[in-house]
Design a protein around this motif. Sequence first.
Motif, short mmCIF file in Angstrom:
data_model
loop_
_atom_site.label_atom_id
_atom_site.label_comp_id
_atom_site.label_asym_id
_atom_site.label_seq_id
_atom_site.Cartn_x
_atom_site.Cartn_y
_atom_site.Cartn_z
N VAL A 164 16.64 -5.50 123.74
CA VAL A 164 16.82 -5.19 122.10
C VAL A 164 15.78 -5.93 121.50
CG1 VAL A 164 18.53 -5.49 120.27
CG2 VAL A 164 19.34 -5.13 122.74
N GLN A 165 15.46 -7.16 121.58
CA GLN A 165 14.35 -7.96 121.06
C GLN A 165 13.03 -7.17 121.45
OE1 GLN A 165 17.24 -9.29 122.54
NE2 GLN A 165 18.27 -9.90 120.49
N ASN A 166 12.86 -6.94 122.63
CA ASN A 166 11.84 -6.67 123.42
C ASN A 166 11.45 -5.70 124.25
OD1 ASN A 166 8.64 -6.90 124.27
ND2 ASN A 166 9.26 -8.47 125.61
N PRO A 167 11.62 -4.36 123.89
CA PRO A 167 12.00 -2.98 124.74
C PRO A 167 10.73 -2.74 125.61
CG PRO A 167 11.56 -2.26 122.76
CD PRO A 167 11.57 -3.79 122.48
N VAL A 168 10.13 -3.82 126.45
CA VAL A 168 8.92 -3.72 127.49
C VAL A 168 8.95 -2.54 128.04
CG1 VAL A 168 10.03 -5.26 129.09
CG2 VAL A 168 7.61 -5.01 128.91
N VAL A 169 10.27 -2.01 128.73
CA VAL A 169 10.47 -0.86 129.39
C VAL A 169 11.53 -0.05 128.56
CG1 VAL A 169 11.36 0.58 131.28
CG2 VAL A 169 10.10 -1.75 131.50
N PRO A 170 11.16 1.08 127.68
CA PRO A 170 12.27 1.87 127.04
C PRO A 170 13.34 2.67 127.62
CG PRO A 170 10.05 3.03 127.11
CD PRO A 170 9.81 1.68 127.94
N TYR A 171 14.14 1.66 128.07
CA TYR A 171 15.56 2.34 128.35
C TYR A 171 16.23 2.67 127.33
CZ TYR A 171 14.18 0.20 133.13
OH TYR A 171 13.71 -0.13 134.32
N HIS A 172 16.15 3.95 127.03
CA HIS A 172 16.74 4.29 125.72
C HIS A 172 18.15 4.26 125.60
CE1 HIS A 172 12.88 5.76 124.51
NE2 HIS A 172 12.59 6.32 125.67
N ASP A 173 18.85 4.60 126.82
CA ASP A 173 20.47 4.72 126.50
C ASP A 173 21.08 3.37 126.72
OD1 ASP A 173 19.21 4.63 129.08
OD2 ASP A 173 20.54 6.18 130.06
N TYR A 174 20.48 2.55 127.73
CA TYR A 174 20.99 1.33 127.93
C TYR A 174 20.66 0.43 126.59
CZ TYR A 174 21.34 -3.46 129.96
OH TYR A 174 21.38 -4.83 130.21
N THR A 175 19.52 0.22 126.23
CA THR A 175 19.18 -0.62 125.27
C THR A 175 19.91 -0.18 123.94
OG1 THR A 175 17.15 -0.92 126.07
CG2 THR A 175 17.37 -1.60 123.95
N ALA A 176 19.96 0.99 123.58
CA ALA A 176 20.82 1.40 122.62
C ALA A 176 22.34 0.91 122.36
CB ALA A 176 20.74 2.94 122.09
N ALA A 177 22.77 0.96 123.72
CA ALA A 177 24.21 0.48 123.72
C ALA A 177 24.38 -0.84 123.65
CB ALA A 177 24.64 0.99 125.10
N LYS A 178 23.26 -1.84 124.13
CA LYS A 178 23.48 -3.19 123.95
C LYS A 178 23.07 -3.55 122.45
CE LYS A 178 24.20 -4.53 128.16
NZ LYS A 178 25.67 -4.93 128.57
N ALA A 179 22.32 -2.92 121.91
CA ALA A 179 22.18 -3.23 120.49
C ALA A 179 23.42 -2.85 119.75
CB ALA A 179 20.84 -2.23 119.87
N ALA A 180 24.01 -1.90 119.92
CA ALA A 180 25.48 -1.53 119.28
C ALA A 180 26.33 -2.69 119.56
CB ALA A 180 25.97 -0.29 119.56
N LEU A 181 26.38 -3.13 120.73
CA LEU A 181 27.27 -4.21 121.21
C LEU A 181 26.86 -5.57 120.39
CD1 LEU A 181 29.67 -5.31 123.00
CD2 LEU A 181 27.92 -5.86 124.77
N LEU A 182 25.62 -5.85 120.21
CA LEU A 182 25.31 -6.93 119.37
C LEU A 182 25.80 -6.95 117.88
CD1 LEU A 182 23.84 -9.58 118.80
CD2 LEU A 182 21.66 -8.02 118.61
N GLY A 183 25.70 -5.51 117.36
CA GLY A 183 26.23 -5.29 116.11
C GLY A 183 27.86 -5.88 116.07
#
Length: 253
Positions: A149-168
Amino acid sequence: MTDTIADRTVLITGAGRGLGAELARAFAREGARVALNYRRSAKEALALAEELGPSAAAFKADVIDAEAVTGMVGQITEQLGAPTVLVHNALADFSFNGDARPHLDTLEWADIAAQTEVAVGGALNAIRALQPQFRQSGGRVITIGSNLVQNPVVPYHDYTAAKAALLGFTRTAARELGPLGVTVNMIAGGLLSTTDASAATPEAVFDMIAQQTPLGRVTTPEELADAALFFASPWGRAVTGQCLIVDGGLVSG
């Protein structure tokens, strides 16, 4: 709420294997009663419960099924005592393989929705099932995030978006549950060496991450699990709504 980890029953979602299993071992080592939630990893979860001893037990439920989660909490309460600590670790099926990841021209909303349903929906279902106990004695909620979420060095769009939502969701839940004496925090790991999800990651990627990390190595599941103990302990009682990145210093919050 009781004062020490040893006094608590801890519910860990997705505890049958990988990081979840190490989270269970960390809490069991500190004397907690540990409820191991699993969806499909029955063999692994039952073996882990036997390894951890009589203060641990395995419970099957799909975290996206609210009714099943509520029923599971009832079973845990009868067998181990009412949970006052939730570690939401459950992950939708995922493989950290950059070569095989969906790109934007092939990504579907269903991919993001499937990850988010487990990450955020699972957290919501578990928190709702535990709210009666939280109202009575307070508690702790720990969610598992990602430094992508802070550093999307590999753009795993689905996984990272879900984790960002979980942070919110972690931060809004902290605001609402605070008056009940419940803290809600996230631990964001990096690439871990090694879990089922990271098994498909090429060794060259592990080497690259290690070279870029101040500690000079890739974080292990055991190290990340140890950090969860802080949020569940009396030392973490005044910390809520926070995201602690546990990745050897690779990225900052």
